[in-house]
Design a protein around this motif. Sequence first.
Motif, PDB file in Angstrom:
ATOM      1  N   ALA A   1       0.822  -1.215   0.000  1.00 48.60           N
ATOM      2  CA  ALA A   1       0.000   0.000   0.000  1.00 48.60           C
ATOM      3  C   ALA A   1       0.846   1.252   0.000  1.00 48.60           C
ATOM      4  CB  ALA A   1      -0.936   0.000   1.213  1.00 48.60           C
ATOM      5  N   VAL A   2       2.010   1.213   0.660  1.00 49.67           N
ATOM      6  CA  VAL A   2       2.875   2.390   0.725  1.00 49.67           C
ATOM      7  C   VAL A   2       3.325   2.816  -0.669  1.00 49.67           C
ATOM      8  CG1 VAL A   2       5.107   3.226   1.554  1.00 49.67           C
ATOM      9  CG2 VAL A   2       3.636   1.903   3.067  1.00 49.67           C
ATOM     10  N   ALA A   3       3.454   1.874  -1.584  1.00 54.11           N
ATOM     11  CA  ALA A   3       3.884   2.199  -2.946  1.00 54.11           C
ATOM     12  C   ALA A   3       2.714   2.311  -3.912  1.00 54.11           C
ATOM     13  CB  ALA A   3       4.862   1.135  -3.441  1.00 54.11           C
ATOM     14  N   VAL A   4       1.744   1.391  -3.799  1.00 55.73           N
ATOM     15  CA  VAL A   4       0.683   1.303  -4.809  1.00 55.73           C
ATOM     16  C   VAL A   4      -0.369   2.395  -4.631  1.00 55.73           C
ATOM     17  CG1 VAL A   4      -1.141  -0.164  -5.739  1.00 55.73           C
ATOM     18  CG2 VAL A   4       1.052  -1.169  -5.074  1.00 55.73           C
ATOM     19  N   VAL A   5      -0.802   2.638  -3.397  1.00 61.39           N
ATOM     20  CA  VAL A   5      -1.863   3.624  -3.180  1.00 61.39           C
ATOM     21  C   VAL A   5      -1.416   5.036  -3.550  1.00 61.39           C
ATOM     22  CG1 VAL A   5      -3.430   4.605  -1.464  1.00 61.39           C
ATOM     23  CG2 VAL A   5      -2.972   2.152  -1.449  1.00 61.39           C
ATOM     24  N   PRO A   6      -0.216   5.486  -3.155  1.00 61.29           N
ATOM     25  CA  PRO A   6       0.235   6.805  -3.626  1.00 61.29           C
ATOM     26  C   PRO A   6       0.368   6.886  -5.141  1.00 61.29           C
ATOM     27  CG  PRO A   6       1.554   6.070  -1.770  1.00 61.29           C
ATOM     28  CD  PRO A   6       0.734   4.908  -2.189  1.00 61.29           C
ATOM     29  N   SER A   7       0.754   5.773  -5.762  1.00 58.57           N
ATOM     30  CA  SER A   7       0.851   5.766  -7.217  1.00 58.57           C
ATOM     31  C   SER A   7      -0.527   5.933  -7.848  1.00 58.57           C
ATOM     32  CB  SER A   7       1.493   4.462  -7.698  1.00 58.57           C
ATOM     33  OG  SER A   7       2.810   4.339  -7.203  1.00 58.57           O
ATOM     34  N   GLY A   8      -1.540   5.355  -7.212  1.00 61.15           N
ATOM     35  CA  GLY A   8      -2.902   5.549  -7.689  1.00 61.15           C
ATOM     36  C   GLY A   8      -3.324   7.005  -7.600  1.00 61.15           C
TER      37      GLY A   8
ATOM     38  N   CYS B   1       5.736  15.369  -9.265  1.00 60.49           N
ATOM     39  CA  CYS B   1       5.053  14.071  -9.223  1.00 60.49           C
ATOM     40  C   CYS B   1       5.743  13.116  -8.258  1.00 60.49           C
ATOM     41  CB  CYS B   1       4.999  13.457 -10.623  1.00 60.49           C
ATOM     42  SG  CYS B   1       3.923  14.340 -11.766  1.00 60.49           S
ATOM     43  N   GLY B   2       7.085  13.104  -8.300  1.00 55.98           N
ATOM     44  CA  GLY B   2       7.807  12.239  -7.379  1.00 55.98           C
ATOM     45  C   GLY B   2       7.573  12.626  -5.939  1.00 55.98           C
ATOM     46  N   TRP B   3       7.505  13.920  -5.670  1.00 52.45           N
ATOM     47  CA  TRP B   3       7.250  14.370  -4.302  1.00 52.45           C
ATOM     48  C   TRP B   3       5.829  14.042  -3.868  1.00 52.45           C
ATOM     49  CZ3 TRP B   3      10.106  14.955  -0.460  1.00 52.45           C
ATOM     50  CH2 TRP B   3       9.689  15.658   0.669  1.00 52.45           C
ATOM     51  N   SER B   4       4.874  14.076  -4.807  1.00 50.02           N
ATOM     52  CA  SER B   4       3.505  13.680  -4.484  1.00 50.02           C
ATOM     53  C   SER B   4       3.459  12.223  -4.024  1.00 50.02           C
ATOM     54  CB  SER B   4       2.590  13.870  -5.704  1.00 50.02           C
ATOM     55  OG  SER B   4       2.437  15.233  -6.009  1.00 50.02           O
ATOM     56  N   VAL B   5       4.163  11.351  -4.736  1.00 53.46           N
ATOM     57  CA  VAL B   5       4.181   9.938  -4.367  1.00 53.46           C
ATOM     58  C   VAL B   5       4.810   9.758  -2.990  1.00 53.46           C
ATOM     59  CG1 VAL B   5       5.159   7.694  -4.942  1.00 53.46           C
ATOM     60  CG2 VAL B   5       4.169   9.108  -6.730  1.00 53.46           C
ATOM     61  N   TRP B   6       5.929  10.456  -2.724  1.00 59.02           N
ATOM     62  CA  TRP B   6       6.591  10.320  -1.423  1.00 59.02           C
ATOM     63  C   TRP B   6       5.683  10.785  -0.300  1.00 59.02           C
ATOM     64  CZ3 TRP B   6       8.176  13.184   2.744  1.00 59.02           C
ATOM     65  CH2 TRP B   6       9.140  12.588   3.573  1.00 59.02           C
TER      66      TRP B   6
ATOM     67  N   LEU C   1      -1.272   9.506  -7.759  1.00 55.07           N
ATOM     68  CA  LEU C   1      -0.513  10.190  -8.797  1.00 55.07           C
ATOM     69  C   LEU C   1      -1.189  10.049 -10.157  1.00 55.07           C
ATOM     70  CD1 LEU C   1       1.966  11.708  -9.808  1.00 55.07           C
ATOM     71  CD2 LEU C   1       3.149   9.512  -9.983  1.00 55.07           C
ATOM     72  N   MET C   2      -1.747   8.877 -10.454  1.00 47.77           N
ATOM     73  CA  MET C   2      -2.447   8.686 -11.719  1.00 47.77           C
ATOM     74  C   MET C   2      -3.637   9.630 -11.818  1.00 47.77           C
ATOM     75  SD  MET C   2      -0.687   6.583 -13.400  1.00 47.77           S
ATOM     76  CE  MET C   2      -1.846   6.421 -14.759  1.00 47.77           C
ATOM     77  N   ILE C   3      -4.336   9.833 -10.680  1.00 45.01           N
ATOM     78  CA  ILE C   3      -5.456  10.785 -10.678  1.00 45.01           C
ATOM     79  C   ILE C   3      -4.955  12.179 -11.009  1.00 45.01           C
ATOM     80  CG2 ILE C   3      -7.223  11.860  -9.233  1.00 45.01           C
ATOM     81  CD1 ILE C   3      -7.320   9.255  -7.622  1.00 45.01           C
ATOM     82  N   GLU C   4      -3.830  12.574 -10.409  1.00 41.25           N
ATOM     83  CA  GLU C   4      -3.280  13.904 -10.674  1.00 41.25           C
ATOM     84  C   GLU C   4      -2.844  14.051 -12.128  1.00 41.25           C
ATOM     85  OE1 GLU C   4      -0.222  14.939  -7.912  1.00 41.25           O
ATOM     86  OE2 GLU C   4      -1.674  15.497  -6.372  1.00 41.25           O
TER      87      GLU C   4
END
Length: 205
Positions: free
Chosen positions: A136-143, A182-187, A145-148
């Motif tokens: 979840a720490v990787a996949v949910v933030p990536s989701g 985008c990378g900072w959004s994921v972090w 990011l896709m919305i953004e």
Amino acid sequence: MPMRVGRLPAERADEGGARRYERLLRSRTGRGAVALCSGALPALAFPAPSLWWFAYVALVPWLLLIRSAGTARRAAADGWLGGMGFMLAVHHWLMPSLHVFIVVLAALLGLLWAPWGVLVARLLGGSPSVRRSVAAVAVVPSGWLMIELVRSWEGLGGPWVCWGPASGRWHRRCASPRWGVCGWSVWGRGREHHAGAAVGSTGGP
């Protein structure tokens, strides 16, 4: 004959509050209102009031609500209504010109968060295992990011209120040139989802 020890008033008040909260979440109207308000909370990290430090925990109430959904349909509804609340909050300045149509616009853009709600419930729902929590720490933030990325399309208004710029002034200056917004959004989202998983595993709703 054993003595019967009554419960303290504070304990009875806590139990009564917990029961009222459970009834609220079982109600469609009540749960919808909670989703709208939870989704609107992240707007506090943007100007104004620019509470950038709040960005690191703003999604936790929304995450805890979604993980208690129980069904994919309810999780999608929580994601949609939360996204609608977020869009209404960050575009409140358009209300004088758009009037009631701002609600329609927010409802349409909020649909982008429906799949994200299902994703959150799938990974964090119930009692998530260590494997699900790490994923979840990787996949949910990536989701998120896709919305953004979709929402940043010019036809949908452009890159407005992306999470990276709201995640911190000092960190943004240091990290954005290297990682990008985008990378900072994921972090930043990863930190929140980790917090949501931790709170949920210790007795969240």
